[in-house]
Design an enzyme around this catalytic site. Structure first.
Site, PDB file in Angstrom:
ATOM      1  N   ASP A  71      34.771  37.398  42.944  1.00  0.00           N
ATOM      2  CA  ASP A  71      34.286  38.768  42.788  1.00  0.00           C
ATOM      3  C   ASP A  71      34.100  39.174  41.325  1.00  0.00           C
ATOM      4  O   ASP A  71      33.276  40.029  41.021  1.00  0.00           O
ATOM      5  CB  ASP A  71      35.183  39.767  43.508  1.00  0.00           C
ATOM      6  CG  ASP A  71      36.659  39.563  43.261  1.00  0.00           C
ATOM      7  OD1 ASP A  71      37.021  38.792  42.352  1.00  0.00           O
ATOM      8  OD2 ASP A  71      37.456  40.176  43.989  1.00  0.00           O
ATOM      9  N   ASP A 481      47.187  41.557  38.338  1.00  0.00           N
ATOM     10  CA  ASP A 481      47.436  41.145  39.728  1.00  0.00           C
ATOM     11  C   ASP A 481      48.576  40.151  39.906  1.00  0.00           C
ATOM     12  O   ASP A 481      49.295  40.223  40.900  1.00  0.00           O
ATOM     13  CB  ASP A 481      46.177  40.573  40.381  1.00  0.00           C
ATOM     14  CG  ASP A 481      45.086  41.610  40.546  1.00  0.00           C
ATOM     15  OD1 ASP A 481      45.418  42.808  40.605  1.00  0.00           O
ATOM     16  OD2 ASP A 481      43.908  41.241  40.601  1.00  0.00           O
TER      17      ASP A 481
END
Length: 864
Positions: A71, A481
Site C-alpha cells: 500500500d 506500526d
C-alpha cells in the site's frame, strides 16, 4: 529525536515515457552542475516485511512468476532461485512519490514478460498527483506510464479488494481498470498506453466507510473493485465476451457483460447488504467473498456465495453464514486451486481475536474445514505448525493467554492465493508479512501444513528515526506500526521488536554521545490496551534491554525526546497537542515542566555539553543551558514546516537545520544561522565518519541542490556536495530519518516511508566495519539439571589495551558465579570486560556458572 511524517478526460490519454532520470529535474543552464553520483551500493537493513501486503498475483502463464503489491512500499517480483522478493519501483522519486501506493497489479496471461501497475497512494489532498498505469515489457525492470485523469488510492480504505486492474486472457491488448471516487470502469485496447471510460458501465459504486469524514479519507469511495473474465467465451486474439465486475455497492455488487464489455447488466438474484471483495471464476461457477465494509481494518459480517453461470442460480456457501452469531467477520482472500477447480479457500477478512481463520473446501463449497478448531474453550486444535525462525520478531514481543497464541496467523487477510501451477503452494498477505506453505494438500490428508514467512526482500516499514552510535550495535531504528529494533547485524533479521514497553510506533530515539550505552525512545500505543505502560523508555546497554520511566498526566503520543551528552538527564516534548515540554534528571523517575519553550517543539541535545539542549517551533530556535529547565529564544525567521535539525558530535553549539527553504548552519548554538548556497530545499541532515585524511565529519542531506533532488554527501562541511544516490534508487519520499555511520566512512542510513531502512556504501567502503580487534569463542564445559558452566576464550587480532565480550542468552539463564572477567547481566544480555591483569591480549579465558539449560551462544568481542 525525529518527527513522524505528515502524511474529465474520457479518451485517448497521452503516454508519458518514464525513465528514472525523468523523475528528477535536470540542472538548468544557469545552475552550477552537481557532480555525477559516486558509485554506491544500496541494500536494505533486513527486517523482512513490516507492513500490509494487500495483493499477491501469480502469473497464469509461467510457473514461479509471482508479484506482490503493497500500500505504501511499491511492487515486487518473486525470485524463485533465491526465494526472495525483488523491488520494482525504487526509481520513483519525490515528484511522483504516490506511485509507491499500488492499488492493483496485473500479470499478462499471454505474454509473461508484461506486467502492469495501477499506481497512486491517496485520492484525497495528501497526494498531489493523479494516478497512473505503469506498464513494463521486461517484468518490471523498466517502466512506462500513462497518467490518468483521476487519483488512485493504494493506501485508501478498500485497498485489499480486487484485483481491479486485469488483462484479457484471450486478447492481451485489452485491459480493464476499476476506478474509485465515482470514475467507473475504464478500458484500454492498446496494452495500457491509452485509456477511455466505459460509458455503458453506469454504477461507479456509492459505498464509503465514513461519508462525513472531513479529511476525505474515510469518505473514500473504492468504486469498481474487481474484474474477472470467463475465458471460455473467447478465442485467442479476440476479446473475451463474458466479463464479471464487482462494485463497492451493497445493493448492486456484481455486474456482467456478455458482449466483450459493450453493455453491462446487474446479475439478477444476487445477494445484497454486503460488498463483494473478491470474484473468482472456476468453470461454470463464479465465487464471491463478501463483507459489510470495504476493509481492511474493519468487517464484522459477511458471506461466501456461488453463482451458477449456466442456470443463474445463487447458493450461499458460507463456512459460517452471516446469520450466525459465530460470524463476527467478513470474508475475503478467496482463491481456487487451478489444478483442482472444486478446491477453494477463503479467509476472514479481518478477525483480530483469537486469530484469523482460513477455510478450505474440496467440493465446491458444499463442506468446509478450518485451519483451527475449538477444542473446549479456551483450547484450540490446529491443522498447522508455525515456523517463524526466519523472522522471529513476528511474535511482536507478546505472551498471550489461551485461546490466543503467538505468532498469530495474521490479520487483514485480503489476498490468499493458491499457486496455479502447484496445489501445494499457498501465499497470503497479512498486516505485517507474507506467510505461506509448500505442503498445502497435507491439510486434506489429515496432516498439518507448515506455515512460514515468505517475505525475504520485501521491506515495508515506515521509518521515523535512526541513530548510529559510536559503539555497540551499528544502528537502532524507530518505525511505524512495529515499533523498532536494535540492529547488531545489518544483514540479519532482528530477534525482537522493542519491548518493556512495546510501542506500536516509535516516534523518537536518542543516545548519550559520550556514553552511548544510554538510550531513550518515545512512542505511541493505545492507552486503553496497556494503561500501566509509559510512552517513554530507557536503555543502559545500547538498546538490548529497556525499562520504562514515568510520564506526565495526559500523555498519549510519543513526540520527540533528547538525552544529554553524558546521559545524565533528558528533555521530552510529548506529541499530544498542547502538552508541555518536560525534563528529568536520571531515567524519567519524575518529570518537571520546562519553561520558555512552546509545546510540541522539536527537541535535540548538544553532543558535547550535557547541560545544553535545543528546541525548534514555528520558525524559531530555542536554547537551554541548564539541562532543559528553561529555554531562551534564539534565531528567528527559520523555515516553519518540514524541519529536522541535529547537533554535530564533537563540536559544541554546531547545528545543522534542514527545512523547506534549504539547509542552514549555526556555529553559535542557534543564535544565528547561515543558509548553504545552492540548496533550495532540504528534508533532513545527518553525520558520519570523516573522509580519510579529514577531521570534519561527513555531512549527509536529502535535499534539492542546484535543482537536483537526491541524497548528497559533503566531506568539507558543505563547501561541495556529491550526489550519492542515483536515478534507480530514489525511494519515493525518502529522508524522514537519516544518519551516517560514525565508524564506517561513506556509509549512510536512509529512512523511507514504506521501503524500510536503506543503507548505502561507497565503492571505497568496506562491506562491513573493520575487524573488532578480537574474537571470542564460547564453549559449554559442563551441564546439569537446572544449570551449566561455560568458558569463553578471547583472542586478539590486533593490539589492544582492553576488551569487552557480549552475548544474549536465548532463554531465562542467569549467571550466578564468574571469574577472570568483570561480568554484568541485564535481562538476557550479558557483558564481560577484562580484569586489570588480562586486558592486553594475546589469548585469555574467563568462565562462569549459570542457572538454566546450556545453549549455543555466539559472542561478540570489541577492543580499545
Amino acid at each position: 529525536m525525529r518527527r513522524a511524517l505528515a502524511g474529465g478526460m474520457t479518451a485517448g490519454l497521452a503516454t508519458l515515457a518514464i525513465t528514472a532520470a525523468a523523475l528528477v529535474p535536470a540542472a538548468t543552464a544557469t545552475s552550477a552542475p552537481v557532480p555525477a553520483a559516486e558509485s554506491y551500493s544500496w541494500k536494505n537493513v533486513r527486517i523482512d516485511g513490516g507492513g500490509f501486503v494487500p495483493g499477491i498475483v501469480f502469473s497464469r502463464k509461467e510457473k514461479n512468476l509471482i508479484y506482490a503489491r503493497t500500500d505504501i512500499g511499491g511492487a515486487y517480483r518473486w525470485d524463485q532461485s533465491a526465494k526472495k522478493w525483488i523491488p520494482l519501483l525504487d526509481w520513483v522519486g519525490w515528484d511522483k512519490w504516490g506511485y509507491n501506493g499500488v492499488v492493483s497489479m496485473a500479470a499478462d496471461p499471454v505474454d509473461a514478460d508484461r506486467v502492469y501497475v495501477a499506481a497512486g497512494m491517496y485520492t484525497n489532498s495528501w497526494d498531489p498527483n493523479k494516478g497512473a498505469i505503469l506498464r513494463s515489457s521486461d517484468r518490471g525492470r523498466t517502466w512506462q506510464a500513462t497518467e490518468l485523469p483521476f487519483k488512485l488510492g493504494g493506501n485508501m480504505p478498500g485497498r485489499g479488494m480486487g484485483e481491479r486492474l486485469v488483462v484479457d486472457p484471450n486478447d492481451n491488448r485489452v485491459l480493464y481498470l476499476g476506478a474509485p471516487e465515482g470514475n467507473g470502469l475504464w478500458k484500454s485496447t492498446d496494452r495500457g498506453v491509452t485509456w477511455s471510460k466505459v460509458s455503458s458501465f453506469t454504477n461507479p459504486g456509492d459505498y464509503a466507510e465514513n461519508p462525513s469524514d472531513p479529511n476525505g479519507y474515510g469518505s473514500h469511495r473504492p468504486g469498481v473493485v474487481w474484474v474477472t473474465f470467463d475465458e471460455s467465451t473467447g478465442t485467442s486474439g479476440t476479446p473475451t465476451k463474458t466479463i464479471y465486475a464487482g462494485v463497492a455497492d451493497k445493493a448492486n455488487t456484481v455486474y456482467r457483460s456478455t458482449d466483450a464489455g459493450a453493455t453491462w447488466t446487474r446479475l439478477a438474484g444476487q445477494p445484497t447488504g454486503y460488498i463483494a471483495h473478491k470474484g473468482v471464476l472456476a468453470g461454470n461457477a463464479l465465487y464471491i467473498a463478501t463483507s459489510d465494509t470495504g476493509g481492511p481494518y474493519t468487517g464484522a459480517k459477511g458471506d461466501v456465495w456461488k453463482y451458477d453461470t449456466k442456470t443463474g442460480g445463487w447458493t450461499q456457501i458460507s463456512p459460517i453464514p452471516s446469520s450466525s452469531s459465530d460470524d463476527y467477520f467478513g470474508y475475503s482472500g478467496l482463491t481456487i486451486d487451478r489444478q483442482h477447480p472444486n478446491t477453494l479457500m477463503v479467509a476472514t477478512q479481518v478477525s483480530w481475536w483469537p486469530d484469523m481463520i482460513l477455510f478450505r473446501s474440496t467440493d465446491g463449497g458444499a463442506t468446509w474445514t478450518r485451519i483451527w478448531d475449538w477444542n473446549g474453550y479456551p483450547n484450540r486444535s490446529f491443522r498447522y505448525t508455525h515456523d517463524i525462525s526466519s523472522v522471529p520478531w513476528l511474535t511482536f514481543g507478546a505472551n498471550p493467554s489461551p485461546p490466543e497464541v503467538t505468532p498469530k496467523l495474521g490479520w487483514m487477510n485480503e489476498s490468499v492465493e493458491i499457486d496455479p501451477f502447484d496445489s501445494d503452494r499457498l501465499m497470503y498477505g497479512t498486516g505485517a508479512t507474507i506467510y505461506g506453505t509448500e505442503n498445502l494438500t497435507q491439510w486434506d490428508a489429515g496432516g498439518k501444513i507448515t506455515i512460514t514467512p515468505m517475505v525475504k526482500g520485501l521491506e515495508e516499514t515506515a521509518v521515523l528515526d535512526l541513530i548510529s552510535p559510536p559503539s555497540g550495535a551499528p544502528l537502532v531504528s524507530a518505525l511505524g506500526d512495529i515499533g523498532g529494533f536494535r540492529h547488531p547485524d545489518l544483514t540479519a533479521v532482528p530477534a525482537t521488536i522493542f519491548t518493556q514497553p512495546v510501542f506500536t510506533t516509535t516516534t523518537s530515539l536518542d543516545y548519550a554521545e559520550s556514553n552511548p550505552n544510554i538510550m531513550v525512545r518515545t512512542g505511541n500505543f493505545t492507552d486503553s490496551d496497556r494503561p500501566n505502560d509509559s510512552h517513554v523508555a530507557f536503555s543502559t546497554d545500547g538498546g538490548a534491554n529497556w525499562f520504562q520511566g514515568t510520564e506526565p498526566s495526559g500523555v498519549n503520543q510519543g513526540g520527540t525526546v533528547a538525552g544529554a551528552a553524558d546521559g545524565s538527564r533528558f528533555v521530552w516534548a510529548p506529541g499530544d497537542s498542547g502538552q508541555q515540554v518536560v525534563h528529568s534528571t536520571g531515567f524519567g523517575t519524575t518529570w518537571s515542566p520546562s519553561s520558555g519553550v512552546p509545546a510540541n517543539a522539536i527537541i535535540e541535545s548538544d553532543r558535547v555539553n550535557p547541560n545544553r539542549f535545543y528546541a525548534f517551533s514555528n520558525g524559531r530556535f530555542y536554547v537551554s543551558t541548564n539541562g532543559g529547565q528553561s529555554f531562551t529564544p534564539a534565531a528567528t525567521g527559520l523555515p516553519t514546516t518540514g524541519v529536522h535539525f541535529k547537533a554535530l558530535p564533537g563540536k559544541e553549539g554546531d547545528i545543522w537545520l534542514a527545512g523547506e527553504t534549504g539547509l542552514l548552519h549555526s556555529t553559535d548554538s542557534g543564535a544565528t544561522f547561515t543558509k548553504q548556497p545552492n540548496v533550495s530545499k532540504a528534508i533532513n541532515v545527518g553525520f558520519g565518519k570523516p573522509a580519510p585524511g579529514r577531521t570534519d565529519q561527513a555531512l549527509y542531506t536529502v535535499a534539492t541542490i542546484n535543482n537536483v533532488t537526491g541524497l548528497f554527501r559533503s566531506d568539507d562541511t558543505g563547501a561541495t556536495w556529491l550526489r550519492v544516490n542515483d536515478d534507480q534508487h530514489q525511494y519515493g519520499n525518502m529522508g524522514e530519518a537519516l544518519t551516517g555511520d560514525p565508524r564506517v566512512y561513506g556509509r549512510v542510513y536512509l529512512g523511507t516511508n514504506g521501503r524500510g531502512i536503506i543503507y548505502g556504501d561507497t565503492s571505497a567502503t568496506p562491506t562491513e566495519p573493520p575487524p573488532s580487534g578480537c574474537t571470542a569463542t564460547y564453549k559449554t564445559t559442563s551441564s546439569w539439571q537446572g544449570g551449566h558452566q561455560a568458558e569463553v576464550t578471547v583472542t586478539s587480532t590486533t593490539p589492544a589495551k582492553s576488551w569487552k565480550v557480549s552475548w544474549t542468552f536465548p532463554g531465562d539463564q542467569k549467571v550466578t558465579q564468574h571469574w577472570s572477567a568483570k561480568l554484568t547481566q541485564q535481562g538476557s544480555a550479558v557483558t564481560a570486560a577484562n580484569e586489570s591483569w588480562n586486558g592486553t591480549l594475546g589469548t585469555t579465558q574467563f568462565g562462569f556458572v549459570a542457572t538454566g539449560a546450556a545453549a549455543p551462544i555466539t559472542p561478540t568481542c570489541t577492543t580499545e
